[in-house]
Scaffold this active site. Structure first.
Site, PDB file in Angstrom:
ATOM      1  N   PRO A 118      37.881 -24.126  63.603  1.00  0.00           N
ATOM      2  CA  PRO A 118      37.352 -25.469  63.352  1.00  0.00           C
ATOM      3  C   PRO A 118      36.588 -25.523  62.053  1.00  0.00           C
ATOM      4  O   PRO A 118      35.830 -24.606  61.719  1.00  0.00           O
ATOM      5  CB  PRO A 118      36.430 -25.706  64.555  1.00  0.00           C
ATOM      6  CG  PRO A 118      37.012 -24.870  65.638  1.00  0.00           C
ATOM      7  CD  PRO A 118      37.570 -23.653  64.950  1.00  0.00           C
ATOM      8  N   CYS A 119      36.816 -26.600  61.300  1.00  0.00           N
ATOM      9  CA  CYS A 119      36.349 -26.630  59.911  1.00  0.00           C
ATOM     10  C   CYS A 119      34.983 -27.276  59.727  1.00  0.00           C
ATOM     11  O   CYS A 119      34.459 -27.292  58.619  1.00  0.00           O
ATOM     12  CB  CYS A 119      37.371 -27.381  59.046  1.00  0.00           C
ATOM     13  SG  CYS A 119      37.568 -29.112  59.524  1.00  0.00           S
ATOM     14  N   GLN A 120      34.363 -27.810  60.798  1.00  0.00           N
ATOM     15  CA  GLN A 120      33.122 -28.544  60.601  1.00  0.00           C
ATOM     16  C   GLN A 120      32.032 -27.699  59.944  1.00  0.00           C
ATOM     17  O   GLN A 120      31.255 -28.183  59.128  1.00  0.00           O
ATOM     18  CB  GLN A 120      32.604 -29.084  61.945  1.00  0.00           C
ATOM     19  CG  GLN A 120      33.472 -30.167  62.548  1.00  0.00           C
ATOM     20  CD  GLN A 120      34.538 -29.596  63.463  1.00  0.00           C
ATOM     21  OE1 GLN A 120      34.930 -28.440  63.331  1.00  0.00           O
ATOM     22  NE2 GLN A 120      35.015 -30.410  64.388  1.00  0.00           N
ATOM     23  N   TYR A 122      32.359 -25.428  57.796  1.00  0.00           N
ATOM     24  CA  TYR A 122      32.632 -25.159  56.389  1.00  0.00           C
ATOM     25  C   TYR A 122      32.693 -26.424  55.547  1.00  0.00           C
ATOM     26  O   TYR A 122      32.650 -26.361  54.317  1.00  0.00           O
ATOM     27  CB  TYR A 122      33.964 -24.418  56.240  1.00  0.00           C
ATOM     28  CG  TYR A 122      34.055 -23.125  57.003  1.00  0.00           C
ATOM     29  CD1 TYR A 122      33.037 -22.170  56.915  1.00  0.00           C
ATOM     30  CD2 TYR A 122      35.138 -22.851  57.816  1.00  0.00           C
ATOM     31  CE1 TYR A 122      33.123 -20.977  57.616  1.00  0.00           C
ATOM     32  CE2 TYR A 122      35.236 -21.660  58.514  1.00  0.00           C
ATOM     33  CZ  TYR A 122      34.215 -20.731  58.411  1.00  0.00           C
ATOM     34  OH  TYR A 122      34.300 -19.548  59.104  1.00  0.00           O
ATOM     35  N   SER A 123      32.835 -27.579  56.205  1.00  0.00           N
ATOM     36  CA  SER A 123      33.043 -28.812  55.457  1.00  0.00           C
ATOM     37  C   SER A 123      31.759 -29.249  54.763  1.00  0.00           C
ATOM     38  O   SER A 123      30.654 -29.025  55.261  1.00  0.00           O
ATOM     39  CB  SER A 123      33.531 -29.931  56.378  1.00  0.00           C
ATOM     40  OG  SER A 123      32.499 -30.356  57.236  1.00  0.00           O
TER      41      SER A 123
END
Length: 409
Positions: A118-120, A122-123
């Site tokens: 899940p990219c949250q 890193y975003s």
């Protein structure tokens, strides 16, 4: 050569996996913690098995409401349904996940591991909202690497948002490189854009490709697809024209002919209907703003800034940040990035046809992500939007998969 088999981690609704299946890869397992996404994966698994066995009509019976989802799933070997593993990947669950994958593999080997945590964490947007330093999602890459150690695939594909490059000043990325190196793999990364693969969307993603140390490989070169298509004319034009709150969760028949883009991408694939062409119901205040935004974009080529609206239409006190909270999908070019927040509101994805005056439907969002029209997203409209926004565009996945296949061969 023998069939190439892969494991999809953090699989979501299966956009990346669908691309690899199109390229001839066989999924051994999908691992995903979200139940709705897992149900979508099971339904798609049923489609592929039925189609391969000359029984696609039974899948279309489900889309048309003639049979239930349980009836659809019962029509295929149950080990395939169980190969979609609905669990969070953690230290505690890894042994159980490995056991389930081993049962599905039998004596076969894994050629490839794909997916991205899940990219949250890193975003850039996620880091703005709160301090993500202690977010456990930052360290999910460690579990990804354990699959490399366990199954020793020839190659892997790790997908994430560009924010991973700068997260904690690049520290997380270096940790990933170090861990993969210790597992016996070389890797390279590039920032790739989905529109270069023929997707009508400006969507940049970091794609890390790795291979075992004993393989003489390097990062593949991707040929850029020249774009000559437009969203309004080529992607949306054959769908029924509907207004706010209208449409159908089930069957919608096409109202226009297919075209080269829809055919060449496989978005329209032989049947005379699609599903989930359903829009949100908007209040009159928002609909008036939509008309202003569409008029400004289509006729003047300018984006609406929230603070420029008539005072009677402004309902948010903050007019200095997120001034582009109402944005029209680019009718003549490619769309801006579809994100998971589309599940919360459609203001950032307004349909460019002022006469329809609404945000885009589930099916239109899926088409922007290059999902085929017979791809069904389970559970609810909100869940479908979230799955679509989190997905890797199918065409991008297929383009990557074709190169990986060549490299393995």
């Amino acid at each position: 050569m023998s069939e190439l088999k892969f494991i999809d981690l953090f699989a979501g609704a299966g956009g990346l996996s669908e691309g690899f299946v199109r390229a001839g890869f066989i999924p051994v397992a999908h691992v995903e913690m979200n139940k709705d996404a897992c149900d979508t994966l099971r339904t798609r698994t049923a489609f592929h098995w039925l189609k391969e066995n000359g029984r696609a009509k039974e899948y279309y019976d489900y889309l048309q409401g003639n049979i239930s989802r349980d009836e659809l799933w019962s029509k295929i070997p149950q080990h395939l349904i169980k190969s979609v593993i609905n669990t969070e990947i953690s230290e505690e669950t890894l042994p159980s996940i490995f056991d389930q994958i081993d049962a599905e593999l039998a004596t076969d080997t894994v050629d490839l591991v794909i997916g991205g945590p899940p990219c949250q964490a890193y975003s850039v947007a996620g880091r703005v909202r709160k301090d993500m330093t202690d977010d456990p999602r930052n360290h999910l890459y460690k579990h990804y690497v354990k699959f490399l150690t366990e199954y020793q695939p020839k190659m892997f594909v790790f997908e994430n948002v560009p924010g991973i490059l700068s997260a904690n000043n690049g520290h997380y990325l270096q940790l990933i490189f170090d861990a993969v190196g210790e597992a016996g793999y070389e890797l390279e990364l590039k920032v790739l854009n989905a529109q270069d693969f023929g997707v009508l969307q400006d969507r940049k993603r970091v794609i890390i490709i790795g291979w075992k140390n004993n393989l003489d490989l390097e990062y593949p070169q991707f040929d850029k697809v020249e774009m000559k298509f437009e969203i309004a004319k080529h992607l949306f034009n054959d769908l029924p024209k509907i207004n706010s709150g209208q449409g159908h969760w089930g069957v919608s028949e096409y109202v226009g002919k297919t075209n080269n883009y829809l055919e060449s991408t496989g978005i329209r694939n032989g049947i005379n209907f699609t599903t989930q062409h359903i829009s949100r119901l908007n209040n009159e205040n928002d609909l008036e703003i939509y008309r202003i935004a569409v008029d400004k974009w289509v006729n003047d080529g300018k984006r609406l800034h929230y603070a420029e609206l008539p005072e009677r239409l402004i309902k948010h006190n903050n007019t200095k940040t997120f001034t582009n909270r109402f944005q029209v999908v680019n009718h003549k070019g490619v769309s801006h990035t579809v994100v998971a927040h589309i599940c919360a509101d459609g203001h950032y994805y307004i349909h460019p046809d002022i006469n329809q005056n609404r945000s885009i439907t589930v099916r239109e969002a899926a088409r922007i992500q290059s999902f085929p029209d017979d791809y069904f997203f389970e559970s609810s409209r909100t869940a479908a939007f979230k799955q679509i926004g989190n997905a890797v565009p199918v065409l991008m996945g297929e383009g990557i998969a074709n190169k990986i296949r060549q490299m393995i061969k």
